[in-house]
Design an enzyme around this catalytic site. Structure first.
Site, PDB file in Angstrom:
ATOM      1  N   TYR A 199      23.197  69.077 108.623  1.00  0.00           N
ATOM      2  CA  TYR A 199      21.964  68.887 109.410  1.00  0.00           C
ATOM      3  C   TYR A 199      20.940  69.963 109.014  1.00  0.00           C
TER       4      TYR A 199
ATOM      5  N   ARG B   2      32.259  78.603 119.705  1.00  0.00           N
ATOM      6  CA  ARG B   2      32.054  77.361 118.960  1.00  0.00           C
ATOM      7  C   ARG B   2      31.767  77.742 117.506  1.00  0.00           C
TER       8      ARG B   2
ATOM      9  N   LYS C 115      17.182  69.686 106.837  1.00  0.00           N
ATOM     10  CA  LYS C 115      15.856  70.162 107.276  1.00  0.00           C
ATOM     11  C   LYS C 115      15.258  71.083 106.217  1.00  0.00           C
TER      12      LYS C 115
ATOM     13  N   SER D  63      13.391  73.166 112.017  1.00  0.00           N
ATOM     14  CA  SER D  63      14.270  73.817 112.992  1.00  0.00           C
ATOM     15  C   SER D  63      14.492  75.278 112.624  1.00  0.00           C
TER      16      SER D  63
ATOM     17  N   PHE E  14      12.577  76.220 118.097  1.00  0.00           N
ATOM     18  CA  PHE E  14      13.725  76.999 118.552  1.00  0.00           C
ATOM     19  C   PHE E  14      14.528  76.094 119.499  1.00  0.00           C
ATOM     20  N   ASN E  15      14.732  76.417 120.749  1.00  0.00           N
ATOM     21  CA  ASN E  15      15.601  75.561 121.573  1.00  0.00           C
ATOM     22  C   ASN E  15      14.802  74.826 122.643  1.00  0.00           C
TER      23      ASN E  15
ATOM     24  N   ASN F  75      18.900  56.391 118.714  1.00  0.00           N
ATOM     25  CA  ASN F  75      19.248  57.425 119.697  1.00  0.00           C
ATOM     26  C   ASN F  75      18.219  57.461 120.840  1.00  0.00           C
ATOM     27  N   ALA F  76      17.722  56.301 121.202  1.00  0.00           N
ATOM     28  CA  ALA F  76      16.701  56.251 122.248  1.00  0.00           C
ATOM     29  C   ALA F  76      16.606  54.823 122.763  1.00  0.00           C
TER      30      ALA F  76
ATOM     31  N   ASN G  43      24.419  69.999 123.589  1.00  0.00           N
ATOM     32  CA  ASN G  43      23.575  71.174 123.838  1.00  0.00           C
ATOM     33  C   ASN G  43      23.707  71.659 125.275  1.00  0.00           C
ATOM     34  N   LEU G  44      23.314  72.912 125.473  1.00  0.00           N
ATOM     35  CA  LEU G  44      23.609  73.596 126.733  1.00  0.00           C
ATOM     36  C   LEU G  44      22.952  72.945 127.963  1.00  0.00           C
TER      37      LEU G  44
ATOM     38  N   LEU H 123      15.559  53.029 117.454  1.00  0.00           N
ATOM     39  CA  LEU H 123      16.300  53.076 118.724  1.00  0.00           C
ATOM     40  C   LEU H 123      17.766  53.435 118.522  1.00  0.00           C
TER      41      LEU H 123
HETATM   42  P1  NAD Z   1      16.025  62.389 119.412  1.00  0.00           P
HETATM   43  O1  NAD Z   1      17.296  61.905 118.828  1.00  0.00           O
HETATM   44  O2  NAD Z   1      15.832  62.289 120.875  1.00  0.00           O
HETATM   45  O3  NAD Z   1      14.791  61.658 118.696  1.00  0.00           O
HETATM   46  C1  NAD Z   1      14.857  61.190 117.370  1.00  0.00           C
HETATM   47  C2  NAD Z   1      14.389  59.752 117.381  1.00  0.00           C
HETATM   48  O4  NAD Z   1      14.403  59.234 116.052  1.00  0.00           O
HETATM   49  C3  NAD Z   1      15.284  58.831 118.212  1.00  0.00           C
HETATM   50  O5  NAD Z   1      14.453  58.088 119.078  1.00  0.00           O
HETATM   51  C4  NAD Z   1      15.962  57.917 117.185  1.00  0.00           C
HETATM   52  O6  NAD Z   1      16.208  56.634 117.716  1.00  0.00           O
HETATM   53  C5  NAD Z   1      14.938  57.920 116.088  1.00  0.00           C
HETATM   54  N1  NAD Z   1      15.457  57.693 114.737  1.00  0.00           N
HETATM   55  C6  NAD Z   1      16.520  58.290 114.142  1.00  0.00           C
HETATM   56  N2  NAD Z   1      16.635  57.844 112.875  1.00  0.00           N
HETATM   57  C7  NAD Z   1      15.629  56.955 112.667  1.00  0.00           C
HETATM   58  C8  NAD Z   1      15.217  56.174 111.561  1.00  0.00           C
HETATM   59  N3  NAD Z   1      15.892  56.197 110.408  1.00  0.00           N
HETATM   60  N4  NAD Z   1      14.139  55.385 111.693  1.00  0.00           N
HETATM   61  C9  NAD Z   1      13.450  55.345 112.863  1.00  0.00           C
HETATM   62  N5  NAD Z   1      13.791  56.057 113.936  1.00  0.00           N
HETATM   63  C10 NAD Z   1      14.871  56.862 113.840  1.00  0.00           C
HETATM   64  O7  NAD Z   1      15.824  63.900 118.928  1.00  0.00           O
HETATM   65  P2  NAD Z   1      14.771  64.984 119.383  1.00  0.00           P
HETATM   66  O8  NAD Z   1      15.503  66.036 120.102  1.00  0.00           O
HETATM   67  O9  NAD Z   1      13.601  64.346 120.002  1.00  0.00           O
HETATM   68  O10 NAD Z   1      14.392  65.581 117.955  1.00  0.00           O
HETATM   69  C11 NAD Z   1      13.279  65.103 117.229  1.00  0.00           C
HETATM   70  C12 NAD Z   1      13.255  65.805 115.877  1.00  0.00           C
HETATM   71  O11 NAD Z   1      13.186  67.208 116.078  1.00  0.00           O
HETATM   72  C13 NAD Z   1      14.486  65.547 115.018  1.00  0.00           C
HETATM   73  O12 NAD Z   1      14.081  65.421 113.673  1.00  0.00           O
HETATM   74  C14 NAD Z   1      15.316  66.804 115.208  1.00  0.00           C
HETATM   75  O13 NAD Z   1      16.125  67.074 114.100  1.00  0.00           O
HETATM   76  C15 NAD Z   1      14.229  67.860 115.349  1.00  0.00           C
HETATM   77  N6  NAD Z   1      14.678  69.037 116.087  1.00  0.00           N
HETATM   78  C16 NAD Z   1      15.187  68.872 117.353  1.00  0.00           C
HETATM   79  C17 NAD Z   1      15.622  69.983 118.052  1.00  0.00           C
HETATM   80  C18 NAD Z   1      16.203  69.835 119.431  1.00  0.00           C
HETATM   81  O14 NAD Z   1      16.783  70.778 119.931  1.00  0.00           O
HETATM   82  N7  NAD Z   1      16.057  68.713 120.107  1.00  0.00           N
HETATM   83  C19 NAD Z   1      15.542  71.255 117.468  1.00  0.00           C
HETATM   84  C20 NAD Z   1      15.026  71.372 116.188  1.00  0.00           C
HETATM   85  C21 NAD Z   1      14.581  70.250 115.503  1.00  0.00           C
HETATM   86  C1  UD1 Z   2      21.846  73.817 118.365  1.00  0.00           C
HETATM   87  C2  UD1 Z   2      22.217  73.514 116.938  1.00  0.00           C
HETATM   88  C3  UD1 Z   2      21.034  73.883 116.040  1.00  0.00           C
HETATM   89  C4  UD1 Z   2      19.754  73.198 116.515  1.00  0.00           C
HETATM   90  C5  UD1 Z   2      19.516  73.594 117.967  1.00  0.00           C
HETATM   91  C6  UD1 Z   2      18.293  72.927 118.516  1.00  0.00           C
HETATM   92  C7  UD1 Z   2      24.651  73.822 116.841  1.00  0.00           C
HETATM   93  C8  UD1 Z   2      25.763  74.651 116.305  1.00  0.00           C
HETATM   94  N1  UD1 Z   2      23.404  74.268 116.568  1.00  0.00           N
HETATM   95  O1  UD1 Z   2      21.595  75.181 118.464  1.00  0.00           O
HETATM   96  O2  UD1 Z   2      21.291  73.507 114.706  1.00  0.00           O
HETATM   97  O3  UD1 Z   2      18.654  73.588 115.722  1.00  0.00           O
HETATM   98  O4  UD1 Z   2      20.652  73.171 118.750  1.00  0.00           O
HETATM   99  O5  UD1 Z   2      18.140  73.161 119.862  1.00  0.00           O
HETATM  100  O6  UD1 Z   2      24.848  72.790 117.468  1.00  0.00           O
HETATM  101  N2  UD1 Z   2      26.715  76.427 124.763  1.00  0.00           N
HETATM  102  C9  UD1 Z   2      27.754  76.576 125.641  1.00  0.00           C
HETATM  103  N3  UD1 Z   2      28.327  75.454 126.179  1.00  0.00           N
HETATM  104  C10 UD1 Z   2      27.891  74.201 125.879  1.00  0.00           C
HETATM  105  C11 UD1 Z   2      26.816  74.059 124.986  1.00  0.00           C
HETATM  106  C12 UD1 Z   2      26.258  75.195 124.432  1.00  0.00           C
HETATM  107  O7  UD1 Z   2      28.177  77.685 125.930  1.00  0.00           O
HETATM  108  O8  UD1 Z   2      28.453  73.224 126.391  1.00  0.00           O
HETATM  109  C13 UD1 Z   2      26.086  77.631 124.210  1.00  0.00           C
HETATM  110  C14 UD1 Z   2      26.175  77.689 122.706  1.00  0.00           C
HETATM  111  O9  UD1 Z   2      27.303  78.364 122.291  1.00  0.00           O
HETATM  112  C15 UD1 Z   2      24.886  78.468 122.376  1.00  0.00           C
HETATM  113  C16 UD1 Z   2      23.917  78.124 123.507  1.00  0.00           C
HETATM  114  O10 UD1 Z   2      24.727  77.585 124.550  1.00  0.00           O
HETATM  115  O11 UD1 Z   2      25.150  79.826 122.451  1.00  0.00           O
HETATM  116  C17 UD1 Z   2      22.912  77.088 123.092  1.00  0.00           C
HETATM  117  O12 UD1 Z   2      23.600  76.003 122.515  1.00  0.00           O
HETATM  118  P1  UD1 Z   2      22.855  74.669 122.058  1.00  0.00           P
HETATM  119  O13 UD1 Z   2      22.048  74.149 123.189  1.00  0.00           O
HETATM  120  O14 UD1 Z   2      23.879  73.780 121.459  1.00  0.00           O
HETATM  121  O15 UD1 Z   2      21.822  75.173 120.966  1.00  0.00           O
HETATM  122  P2  UD1 Z   2      22.105  76.041 119.614  1.00  0.00           P
HETATM  123  O16 UD1 Z   2      23.520  76.283 119.412  1.00  0.00           O
HETATM  124  O17 UD1 Z   2      21.208  77.212 119.662  1.00  0.00           O
END
Ligand code: NAD
Ligand code: UD1
Length: 364
Positions: free
Chosen positions: A174, A317, A178, A149, A203-204, A60-61, A224-225, A58
């Protein structure tokens, strides 16, 4: 929902390993399952009849996400409050449940924070994965799905990214964490011919479950965006900063491959099914194969929500790439998975989640 600290699960779940409610159902450990992608994946797993055990610290949740998962599915989630970096916790957990597979979401994901706290990131993301793999080895669990990722393709890869490209060269801890875990998994699968691993390169991911009950709930200012746009739309933030409009793209803003989180969650179920008949470690891109610019996304959100998003263009950024998107043909050919939901679906579902829960789960 059953909530237990790991030390207390011994008595309560003594018979749990033998409880399988559906034919062909599996018992799946979902680490980080209370988080954004994990909670959506838990919904898909439960709706396929699998039993879901979530391990989450928990950090980040909150548990409310899992109560909502239960509401959506009308099925129980078994929640264990614990840390993947705690080997005693893992031993206790693996002793109580006979897992068929592990899906490993737990980790830290904020790129900027990883630059400030590299040791924390390597510890949580790399050491946590190692402890988990060691527990799996000890308890003879052979199926593993890893949250990787697109960032592991590094700074210089040509688009679209395809799995055969060389990986590495991420600009931040980060991304490096990965990449390191992927290398560990490849070596572990070479050494153990029974191990099957799917490394899913997201991806995103954006959007939310169409029920509006679960979605992305970032702590503090969103990095994130989409979460930022959604918070502007509900009045929690005044204006979106667009990070640069001088990239070599049609409108000057960066292009990304946004995919619906429910499509992504379905990809995990497909990967799990694939693992049941295969050995070795394989990487799969999970993306749509189509890129949209920042301004495309702003316009799509405005159209879906009817809310105008004020924005200002600011400087780039650091670390942002101009464009990347997936070549997702391998996931379609091998896993039978492809993203089905449109950008408009992603916007409608984001807006439903954010407008019903302006302060995320804290509104409960
Ligand atoms: P998130 O932060 O919402 O979920 C991660 C969860 O892991 C959280 O609930 C947090 O409390 C838990 N956690 C963190 N460290 C822990 C630990 N040591 N032990 C137990 N629980 C732990 O993130 P998400 O967006 O759901 O991402 C999930 C996974 O996908 C992550 O590994 C992230 O790096 C990867 N990922 C996410 C994105 C994205 O854009 N969201 C993109 C690429 C990869
Ligand atoms: C980010 C992470 C990347 C991760 C991915 C997962 C960074 C530098 N990269 O990627 O490692 O795997 O999330 O989804 O954080 N943007 C704005 N204004 C904002 C926020 C974002 O203009 O307030 C733009 C960014 O410049 C980017 C696009 O929106 O061009 C997407 O951004 P974001 O959602 O942060 O994702 P990534 O940068 O692709």
């Amino acid at each position: 929902m059953s909530t237990f600290h790991y030390a207390s699960i011994r008595l309560v779940f003594y018979f749990e390993p033998y409880f399988r409610p559906f034919v062909n159902s599996m018992v799946i450990l979902v680490t980080g399952g209370a988080g954004y992608i994990g909670s959506h994946t838990a919904v898909e797993l439960l709706s396929q009849g699998h039993k879901v055990v979530v391990l989450d610290d928990l950090s980040n949740a909150c548990e409310e996400s899992l109560s909502r998962v239960e509401r959506i599915c009308n099925r129980k989630v078994h929640f264990v409050h614990g840390n993947v970096c705690d080997p005693n916790c893992l031993t206790s957990l693996f002793s109580r449940f006979k897992f068929d597979a592990v899906i490993h979401f737990a980790g830290c994901k904020a790129v900027g924070e990883s630059v400030r706290k590299p040791l924390d990131y390597y510890h949580n993301n790399v050491t946590g994965s190692l402890f988990l793999l060691e527990a799996m080895k000890k308890f003879d669990v052979k199926k593993f799905v890893f949250s990787s990722s697109a960032t592991i393709y590094g700074q210089k890869a040509p688009v679209p990214y395809v799995e055969t490209l060389k990986t590495g060269g991420a600009l931040n801890p980060y991304g490096s964490s990965k990449w390191m875990v992927e290398q560990i998994l490849i070596d572990a699968a070479k050494a153990d011919s029974e191990l099957s691993v799917a490394m899913l390169r997201y991806f995103n991911p954006i959007g939310a479950h169409p029920s509006g009950l679960i979605g992305e709930d970032p702590l503090g200012v969103p990095n994130n965006l989409l979460p930022f746009i959604a918070q502007v739309a509900v009045g929690k933030r005044e204006v979106l900063s667009v990070f640069g409009d001088d990239y070599e793209t049609p409108d000057g803003t960066c292009i990304r491959d946004y995919l619906h989180v429910v499509d992504l969650a379905e990809g995990h179920v497909k990967a799990l099914n694939w693992l049941m008949g295969h050995k070795g470690a394989e990487a799969f891109n999970l993306g749509t194969g189509t890129g949209f610019s920042v301004l495309d996304v702003v316009k799509a959100f405005e159209a879906a929500s009817g809310v105008v998003i004020p924005y200002q263009v600011v400087s780039r950024r650091s670390g942002d790439l101009a464009v990347f998107w997936a070549d997702a043909t391998k996931a379609k050919a091998v896993l039978g998975w492809e993203a089905k939901r449109t950008l408009n679906d992603m916007m409608i579902d984001t807006w439903r989640w954010q407008s019903l829960n302006p302060n995320g789960y804290a509104d409960t």
